[in-house]
Design a protein around this motif. Structure first.
Motif, mmCIF file in Angstrom:
data_model
loop_
_atom_site.group_PDB
_atom_site.id
_atom_site.type_symbol
_atom_site.label_atom_id
_atom_site.label_comp_id
_atom_site.label_asym_id
_atom_site.label_seq_id
_atom_site.Cartn_x
_atom_site.Cartn_y
_atom_site.Cartn_z
ATOM 1 N N CYS A 1 0.800 -1.228 0.000
ATOM 2 C CA CYS A 1 0.000 0.000 0.000
ATOM 3 C C CYS A 1 0.836 1.283 0.000
ATOM 4 O O CYS A 1 0.277 2.374 -0.048
ATOM 5 N N SER A 2 2.149 1.171 0.097
ATOM 6 C CA SER A 2 3.081 2.310 0.045
ATOM 7 C C SER A 2 3.006 3.230 1.252
ATOM 8 O O SER A 2 3.468 4.361 1.189
ATOM 9 N N SER A 3 2.432 2.793 2.350
ATOM 10 C CA SER A 3 2.455 3.615 3.555
ATOM 11 C C SER A 3 3.770 3.363 4.294
ATOM 12 O O SER A 3 4.480 2.401 4.017
ATOM 13 N N THR A 4 4.094 4.215 5.250
ATOM 14 C CA THR A 4 5.362 4.082 5.952
ATOM 15 C C THR A 4 5.288 2.976 6.999
ATOM 16 O O THR A 4 4.268 2.811 7.671
ATOM 17 N N VAL A 5 6.379 2.241 7.110
ATOM 18 C CA VAL A 5 6.495 1.189 8.117
ATOM 19 C C VAL A 5 7.573 1.641 9.097
ATOM 20 O O VAL A 5 8.740 1.773 8.734
ATOM 21 N N TYR A 6 7.183 1.888 10.328
ATOM 22 C CA TYR A 6 8.110 2.361 11.347
ATOM 23 C C TYR A 6 8.889 1.186 11.929
ATOM 24 O O TYR A 6 8.428 0.041 11.879
ATOM 25 N N PRO A 7 10.061 1.454 12.492
ATOM 26 C CA PRO A 7 10.868 0.372 13.071
ATOM 27 C C PRO A 7 10.105 -0.377 14.158
ATOM 28 O O PRO A 7 9.454 0.230 15.011
ATOM 29 N N GLY A 8 10.161 -1.702 14.082
ATOM 30 C CA GLY A 8 9.474 -2.530 15.068
ATOM 31 C C GLY A 8 8.028 -2.805 14.723
ATOM 32 O O GLY A 8 7.326 -3.469 15.486
ATOM 33 N N HIS A 9 7.553 -2.302 13.605
ATOM 34 C CA HIS A 9 6.164 -2.506 13.206
ATOM 35 C C HIS A 9 6.114 -3.300 11.907
ATOM 36 O O HIS A 9 7.077 -3.370 11.160
ATOM 37 N N GLY A 10 4.976 -3.889 11.642
ATOM 38 C CA GLY A 10 4.751 -4.557 10.374
ATOM 39 C C GLY A 10 5.345 -5.951 10.294
ATOM 40 O O GLY A 10 5.839 -6.508 11.270
ATOM 41 N N ILE A 11 5.272 -6.493 9.092
ATOM 42 C CA ILE A 11 5.706 -7.860 8.821
ATOM 43 C C ILE A 11 6.708 -7.813 7.680
ATOM 44 O O ILE A 11 6.550 -7.029 6.739
ATOM 45 N N GLN A 12 7.713 -8.671 7.759
ATOM 46 C CA GLN A 12 8.719 -8.741 6.718
ATOM 47 C C GLN A 12 8.703 -10.147 6.132
ATOM 48 O O GLN A 12 8.764 -11.129 6.861
ATOM 49 N N PHE A 13 8.622 -10.234 4.810
ATOM 50 C CA PHE A 13 8.610 -11.523 4.128
ATOM 51 C C PHE A 13 9.814 -11.576 3.203
ATOM 52 O O PHE A 13 10.026 -10.674 2.396
ATOM 53 N N VAL A 14 10.607 -12.642 3.341
ATOM 54 C CA VAL A 14 11.788 -12.813 2.497
ATOM 55 C C VAL A 14 11.542 -14.002 1.583
ATOM 56 O O VAL A 14 11.351 -15.120 2.044
ATOM 57 N N ARG A 15 11.567 -13.745 0.283
ATOM 58 C CA ARG A 15 11.331 -14.776 -0.712
ATOM 59 C C ARG A 15 12.595 -15.614 -0.906
ATOM 60 O O ARG A 15 13.674 -15.239 -0.427
ATOM 61 N N ASN A 16 12.482 -16.748 -1.593
ATOM 62 C CA ASN A 16 13.628 -17.649 -1.799
ATOM 63 C C ASN A 16 14.787 -16.988 -2.535
ATOM 64 O O ASN A 16 15.934 -17.366 -2.350
ATOM 65 N N ASP A 17 14.494 -15.997 -3.367
ATOM 66 C CA ASP A 17 15.566 -15.313 -4.087
ATOM 67 C C ASP A 17 16.126 -14.124 -3.303
ATOM 68 O O ASP A 17 16.798 -13.272 -3.852
ATOM 69 N N ALA A 18 15.849 -14.082 -2.002
ATOM 70 C CA ALA A 18 16.349 -13.069 -1.050
ATOM 71 C C ALA A 18 15.745 -11.685 -1.286
ATOM 72 O O ALA A 18 16.271 -10.697 -0.797
ATOM 73 N N LYS A 19 14.617 -11.589 -1.992
ATOM 74 C CA LYS A 19 13.919 -10.316 -2.141
ATOM 75 C C LYS A 19 13.079 -10.090 -0.892
ATOM 76 O O LYS A 19 12.365 -10.980 -0.444
ATOM 77 N N ILE A 20 13.202 -8.903 -0.319
ATOM 78 C CA ILE A 20 12.521 -8.578 0.938
ATOM 79 C C ILE A 20 11.262 -7.768 0.638
ATOM 80 O O ILE A 20 11.310 -6.763 -0.065
ATOM 81 N N PHE A 21 10.135 -8.207 1.190
ATOM 82 C CA PHE A 21 8.862 -7.496 1.097
ATOM 83 C C PHE A 21 8.485 -7.061 2.499
ATOM 84 O O PHE A 21 8.389 -7.884 3.409
ATOM 85 N N ARG A 22 8.232 -5.778 2.680
ATOM 86 C CA ARG A 22 7.812 -5.258 3.988
ATOM 87 C C ARG A 22 6.357 -4.833 3.896
ATOM 88 O O ARG A 22 5.941 -4.224 2.910
ATOM 89 N N PHE A 23 5.601 -5.164 4.932
ATOM 90 C CA PHE A 23 4.178 -4.837 4.976
ATOM 91 C C PHE A 23 3.880 -4.085 6.253
ATOM 92 O O PHE A 23 4.398 -4.409 7.318
ATOM 93 N N CYS A 24 3.004 -3.092 6.160
ATOM 94 C CA CYS A 24 2.695 -2.254 7.312
ATOM 95 C C CYS A 24 1.747 -2.961 8.282
ATOM 96 O O CYS A 24 1.809 -2.728 9.481
ATOM 97 N N ARG A 25 0.875 -3.816 7.794
ATOM 98 C CA ARG A 25 -0.098 -4.514 8.649
ATOM 99 C C ARG A 25 -0.487 -5.831 7.994
ATOM 100 O O ARG A 25 -0.143 -6.100 6.845
ATOM 101 N N SER A 26 -1.230 -6.621 8.726
ATOM 102 C CA SER A 26 -1.592 -7.953 8.233
ATOM 103 C C SER A 26 -2.511 -7.882 7.023
ATOM 104 O O SER A 26 -2.528 -8.798 6.199
#
Length: 168
Positions: free
Chosen positions: A9-34
């Motif tokens: 959604c392109s909103s800001t994710v502050y430190p200690g918040h949200g979820i981080q998903f790392v794909r098999n090719d080491a690409k990191i996806f950060r999400f602000c909420r579930s």
């Protein structure tokens, strides 16, 4: 302190918040909420989901090209600390924000330009269609042509006898 952007959604994710998903090719996806994480897992396209920033940009609801967006861009190259530069940047931030807000307001105003005339035309059309609902009761009593004519229905004698038989 690094502020990340949500991948969905392109909103800001502050430190200690949200979820981080790392794909098999080491690409990191950060999400602000579930909500964003679940939509990502459902393989939804953010450009087709109405509440995302990507949808708003694609459909012309938000500004897409502006020089003020250059300041928000993420830079991975470290810079040597310079007190004067840091002071100038901190002084420039409010000016840049003011410029960005005025440009967004201008964009919104241009987008909504034809909206007022369209609403006015719709209101006039609706008023023409339902003028009988707007007329005052005193006007209806003075001019009987405005009311619906009363219809007299003749009931045949046979029909009423059949009804009595059914009642008994």
């Amino acid at each position: 302190m690094r502020l990340e952007k949500c991948w969905f959604c392109s909103s800001t994710v502050y430190p200690g918040h949200g979820i981080q998903f790392v794909r098999n090719d080491a690409k990191i996806f950060r999400f602000c909420r579930s909500k964003c994480h679940k939509n990502f897992k459902m393989k939804r396209n953010p450009r087709k989901v109405k509440w995302t920033k990507a949808y708003r940009r694609v459909h012309g609801k938000d500004m897409t090209q502006d020089s003020t967006f250059e300041f928000e861009r993420k830079r991975n190259r470290p810079e040597r600390y310079d007190r004067n530069l840091a002071d100038n940047v901190l002084k420039a931030i409010p000016k840049i924000e003011k410029i960005r807000v005025t440009r967004e307001e201008r964009h919104h105003k241009n987008r909504m330009k034809g909206k007022k005339e369209k609403l006015l035309k719709e209101a006039v059309k609706e008023l023409e269609q339902g003028i009988s609902l707007v007329k005052a009761p005193s006007v209806l009593q003075q001019d009987p042509s405005l009311t619906l004519p009363k219809i007299k229905v003749k009931v045949s004698q046979q029909q009423s006898e059949e009804n009595r038989a059914m009642e008994e």
